[in-house]
Design an enzyme around this catalytic site. Structure first.
Site, short mmCIF file in Angstrom:
data_model
loop_
_atom_site.label_atom_id
_atom_site.label_comp_id
_atom_site.label_asym_id
_atom_site.label_seq_id
_atom_site.Cartn_x
_atom_site.Cartn_y
_atom_site.Cartn_z
N GLN A 76 -16.17 10.95 38.41
CA GLN A 76 -15.60 9.60 38.34
C GLN A 76 -14.07 9.69 38.43
O GLN A 76 -13.39 9.66 37.42
CB GLN A 76 -16.02 8.95 37.01
CG GLN A 76 -15.64 7.52 36.87
CD GLN A 76 -16.52 6.61 37.70
OE1 GLN A 76 -17.65 6.90 37.98
NE2 GLN A 76 -15.97 5.49 38.10
N PHE A 77 -13.54 9.76 39.65
CA PHE A 77 -12.10 9.88 39.82
C PHE A 77 -11.36 8.66 39.30
O PHE A 77 -10.19 8.73 38.93
CB PHE A 77 -11.72 10.17 41.27
CG PHE A 77 -11.80 8.97 42.19
CD1 PHE A 77 -10.66 8.20 42.41
CD2 PHE A 77 -12.98 8.63 42.82
CE1 PHE A 77 -10.72 7.10 43.25
CE2 PHE A 77 -13.04 7.54 43.66
CZ PHE A 77 -11.91 6.77 43.88
N THR A 78 -12.03 7.51 39.22
CA THR A 78 -11.37 6.29 38.79
C THR A 78 -10.95 6.32 37.31
O THR A 78 -10.21 5.45 36.88
CB THR A 78 -12.23 5.04 39.05
OG1 THR A 78 -13.44 5.14 38.31
CG2 THR A 78 -12.54 4.90 40.54
#
Length: 143
Positions: A76-78
């Site tokens: 989950q890069f966000t």
């Protein structure tokens, strides 16, 4: 490294293009959304894996290890979105895929080495995560 942990009664992840379920848990456990930043390495992997396995956030103050509970890990890069300026988040804090993917895989391996049942999403894919948050309990772990 950041991991957003959600206590769940069930969860699944599917690839949005064809709807194929690629991972799921059908009993109480955790969903771990894992984000990687530029200077993460082995120390952060170990700390995050230990916290996922040992935090006493399941029912009756039990841990994943205490309950032999499953964990769904999704990259989950966000989690590294910077929203301080304007209306469009900046993703500069997130590590590039070629850096992040091996570290997320190392978290998965470290959990499995502890005897944790782990299922995963598909790194970099457009996915749909479905879950039933239990409590709700949502904890942010930062390493």
């Amino acid at each position: 490294m950041r991991a957003l942990l959600q206590r769940v009664t069930r969860a699944s992840v599917s690839v949005s293009v064809d709807g194929e379920v690629v991972g799921g848990i059908d009993r109480p456990g955790l969903v771990a959304l894992v984000g990687v930043t530029h200077d993460d390495g082995p120390a952060q992997v170990e700390l995050v894996a230990r916290k996922i396995a040992e935090l006493r956030i399941l029912r009756d103050e039990r841990s994943v290890l205490d309950e032999a509970a499953p964990v769904l890990v999704v990259s989950q890069f966000t989690l590294y979105a910077d929203t301080k300026k304007g209306r469009r988040p900046s993703w500069n804090g997130a590590a590039a895929g070629d850096v992040a993917e091996p570290l997320v895989e190392q978290v998965v391996s470290a959990l499995r080495a502890r005897g944790v049942e782990v299922v995963t999403g598909v790194f970099g894919a457009d996915m749909r995560v479905e879950l039933v948050n239990d409590g709700p309990v949502t904890i942010l772990v930062e390493a």
